[in-house]
Design a protein around this motif. Structure first.
Motif, PDB file in Angstrom:
ATOM      1  N   PRO A   1       9.922 -14.061   7.329  1.00 19.13           N
ATOM      2  CA  PRO A   1      10.967 -12.985   6.798  1.00 19.13           C
ATOM      3  C   PRO A   1      12.003 -14.796   6.817  1.00 19.13           C
ATOM      4  N   GLU A   2      12.312 -15.040   5.103  1.00 16.94           N
ATOM      5  CA  GLU A   2      13.051 -16.097   4.997  1.00 16.94           C
ATOM      6  C   GLU A   2      14.677 -15.728   5.436  1.00 16.94           C
ATOM      7  N   ASN A   3      15.234 -15.909   5.436  1.00 26.23           N
ATOM      8  CA  ASN A   3      17.023 -15.481   5.381  1.00 26.23           C
ATOM      9  C   ASN A   3      17.397 -16.554   4.568  1.00 26.23           C
ATOM     10  N   GLY A   4      18.221 -15.417   3.370  1.00 26.31           N
ATOM     11  CA  GLY A   4      18.845 -15.528   1.861  1.00 26.31           C
ATOM     12  C   GLY A   4      20.519 -16.466   1.882  1.00 26.31           C
TER      13      GLY A   4
ATOM     14  N   ILE B   1      24.118 -14.373  -1.371  1.00 24.97           N
ATOM     15  CA  ILE B   1      24.914 -12.951  -0.896  1.00 24.97           C
ATOM     16  C   ILE B   1      26.166 -13.031  -1.394  1.00 24.97           C
ATOM     17  N   ILE B   2      27.149 -13.424  -1.014  1.00 25.90           N
ATOM     18  CA  ILE B   2      28.941 -13.160  -0.599  1.00 25.90           C
ATOM     19  C   ILE B   2      29.001 -12.807  -2.514  1.00 25.90           C
ATOM     20  N   ALA B   3      28.388 -13.696  -3.558  1.00 22.55           N
ATOM     21  CA  ALA B   3      28.102 -13.913  -4.900  1.00 22.55           C
ATOM     22  C   ALA B   3      27.697 -12.218  -4.844  1.00 22.55           C
ATOM     23  N   GLY B   4      26.831 -11.921  -5.085  1.00 29.12           N
ATOM     24  CA  GLY B   4      25.805 -10.879  -4.387  1.00 29.12           C
ATOM     25  C   GLY B   4      27.621  -9.429  -4.298  1.00 29.12           C
ATOM     26  N   PHE B   5      27.853  -9.571  -3.108  1.00 28.78           N
ATOM     27  CA  PHE B   5      28.758  -8.477  -2.751  1.00 28.78           C
ATOM     28  C   PHE B   5      29.690  -8.681  -3.393  1.00 28.78           C
ATOM     29  N   ILE B   6      30.760 -10.133  -4.316  1.00 31.89           N
ATOM     30  CA  ILE B   6      31.145 -10.359  -4.991  1.00 31.89           C
ATOM     31  C   ILE B   6      31.441  -8.899  -6.590  1.00 31.89           C
ATOM     32  N   THR B   7      29.682  -9.694  -6.829  1.00 31.78           N
ATOM     33  CA  THR B   7      30.043  -8.576  -7.982  1.00 31.78           C
ATOM     34  C   THR B   7      29.392  -7.425  -8.227  1.00 31.78           C
ATOM     35  N   ALA B   8      28.769  -6.695  -6.804  1.00 32.47           N
ATOM     36  CA  ALA B   8      29.124  -5.332  -6.380  1.00 32.47           C
ATOM     37  C   ALA B   8      30.221  -4.525  -6.296  1.00 32.47           C
ATOM     38  N   PHE B   9      31.362  -5.423  -5.524  1.00 26.85           N
ATOM     39  CA  PHE B   9      32.561  -4.709  -5.280  1.00 26.85           C
ATOM     40  C   PHE B   9      33.220  -4.297  -6.891  1.00 26.85           C
ATOM     41  N   MET B  10      33.012  -5.293  -7.594  1.00 25.09           N
ATOM     42  CA  MET B  10      33.480  -5.658  -9.027  1.00 25.09           C
ATOM     43  C   MET B  10      32.919  -4.720 -10.071  1.00 25.09           C
ATOM     44  N   GLY B  11      31.769  -4.074  -9.638  1.00 27.99           N
ATOM     45  CA  GLY B  11      30.962  -2.949 -10.186  1.00 27.99           C
ATOM     46  C   GLY B  11      30.216  -3.283 -11.219  1.00 27.99           C
TER      47      GLY B  11
ATOM     48  N   TRP C   1      19.384  -4.859  -3.926  1.00 29.89           N
ATOM     49  CA  TRP C   1      18.091  -4.112  -4.116  1.00 29.89           C
ATOM     50  C   TRP C   1      16.739  -4.807  -4.245  1.00 29.89           C
ATOM     51  N   ASN C   2      16.579  -6.753  -4.497  1.00 26.17           N
ATOM     52  CA  ASN C   2      16.118  -7.600  -4.054  1.00 26.17           C
ATOM     53  C   ASN C   2      16.181  -7.855  -2.539  1.00 26.17           C
ATOM     54  N   TYR C   3      17.089  -8.562  -2.718  1.00 24.71           N
ATOM     55  CA  TYR C   3      16.771  -8.496  -1.103  1.00 24.71           C
ATOM     56  C   TYR C   3      16.788  -8.031  -0.075  1.00 24.71           C
ATOM     57  N   TRP C   4      17.166  -6.641  -0.371  1.00 19.38           N
ATOM     58  CA  TRP C   4      16.441  -5.195   0.339  1.00 19.38           C
ATOM     59  C   TRP C   4      14.863  -4.932   0.475  1.00 19.38           C
ATOM     60  N   THR C   5      14.427  -5.142  -1.021  1.00 20.18           N
ATOM     61  CA  THR C   5      13.270  -4.361  -1.067  1.00 20.18           C
ATOM     62  C   THR C   5      12.020  -5.600  -1.528  1.00 20.18           C
TER      63      THR C   5
ATOM     64  N   PRO D   1      18.005  -8.800   9.150  1.00 19.38           N
ATOM     65  CA  PRO D   1      19.644  -8.782   8.054  1.00 19.38           C
ATOM     66  C   PRO D   1      20.075  -9.172   6.921  1.00 19.38           C
ATOM     67  N   THR D   2      19.541  -9.939   6.522  1.00 20.47           N
ATOM     68  CA  THR D   2      19.489 -10.368   4.650  1.00 20.47           C
ATOM     69  C   THR D   2      18.967  -8.661   4.280  1.00 20.47           C
ATOM     70  N   ARG D   3      18.036  -8.553   4.281  1.00 22.42           N
ATOM     71  CA  ARG D   3      17.408  -7.454   3.680  1.00 22.42           C
ATOM     72  C   ARG D   3      18.407  -5.793   4.946  1.00 22.42           C
ATOM     73  N   GLN D   4      19.131  -5.757   5.556  1.00 17.95           N
ATOM     74  CA  GLN D   4      21.129  -4.892   5.735  1.00 17.95           C
ATOM     75  C   GLN D   4      21.327  -5.342   4.775  1.00 17.95           C
ATOM     76  N   LYS D   5      22.012  -6.561   4.783  1.00 12.29           N
ATOM     77  CA  LYS D   5      23.370  -7.184   3.924  1.00 12.29           C
ATOM     78  C   LYS D   5      23.051  -6.092   2.255  1.00 12.29           C
ATOM     79  N   GLY D   6      21.339  -6.891   2.043  1.00 11.48           N
ATOM     80  CA  GLY D   6      21.170  -6.315   0.630  1.00 11.48           C
ATOM     81  C   GLY D   6      20.924  -4.450   0.186  1.00 11.48           C
TER      82      GLY D   6
END
Length: 211
Positions: free
Chosen positions: A136-139, A144-154, A163-167, A184-189
């Motif tokens: 498996p790859e490491n994201g 990943i940081i950009a994804g979290f920022i976007t997620a916190f901004m709604g 969803w992609n990182y996770w599944t 670890p990447t999937r859990q972050k996703g």
């Protein structure tokens, strides 16, 4: 039941191998697969043409293609003629990284140079190559940081990236399907997706309450 057997970027190469198998009474389906949009920006690509054969004929098909090297000649001017023994050996070791015609050329040239590998050793090379692809790859941390920022901004993008990182699943050359990213990447996703969904729900709820 049909399984994915080999994949190619060039249609003509897939058709060439399909013809060899068909001529040896193996039913073949050549399936065109459009590359997936990579929402995680990991710069991996999908190959475009899959050869599918009955699951019970995989070993027979591999044997037929391996025997085919006896009647094939390396074309004059082929770039493999300039390869060193070590470079050709790397081609043989990385079976799934090359189209099957080039792989056969590499084996032929090594044979001509007195470097021969037993079928047991070839099988060992293939298994090692498959294990590398299975890993498996490491994201990428920046995305990943950009994804979290976007997620916190709604942002919906953060939810989709999570969803992609996770599944996300990748298909190996032997038809096996495995998770693309490591645990670890999937859990972050998963966390990224949940945060994004919660923020979106809270935002929608807030707007409804202010009406």
């Amino acid at each position: 039941m049909y399984v994915d057997f080999q994949n190619f970027i060039i249609k003509e190469q897939a058709e060439e191998v399909a013809k060899i198998l068909n001529d040896n009474d193996i039913n073949v389906i050549v399936k065109e697969v459009k590359p997936n949009v990579d929402i995680t920006f990991s710069n991996t690509h999908s190959l475009n043409y899959w050869i599918r054969i009955p699951k019970g004929q995989v070993k027979l098909a591999e044997s037929i293609l391996n025997k085919g090297t006896n009647s094939i000649k390396v074309p004059e001017g082929h770039y493999f003629l300039e390869f060193t023994d070590d470079e050709l050996t790397e081609v043989v070791k990385n079976y799934y990284d090359w189209n099957k015609t080039d792989y056969q050329y590499a084996r032929i040239l090594l044979d001509e140079r007195g470097i021969k590998y037993s079928e047991e050793k070839i099988a060992e090379f293939k298994n090692a190559s498959l294990e590398e692809l299975r890993a498996p790859e490491n994201g990428k941390s920046s995305w990943i940081i950009a994804g979290f920022i976007t997620a916190f901004m709604g942002g919906l993008l953060g939810v989709i990236m999570g969803w992609n990182y996770w599944t996300e699943i990748k298909t190996l050359p032997n038809g096996e399907k495995v998770h693309r990213f490591n645990a670890p990447t999937r859990q972050k996703g998963k966390l990224m997706m949940i945060i994004g969904l919660v923020v979106i729900v809270l935002a929608i709820t807030g707007r409804i309450l202010t009406l």
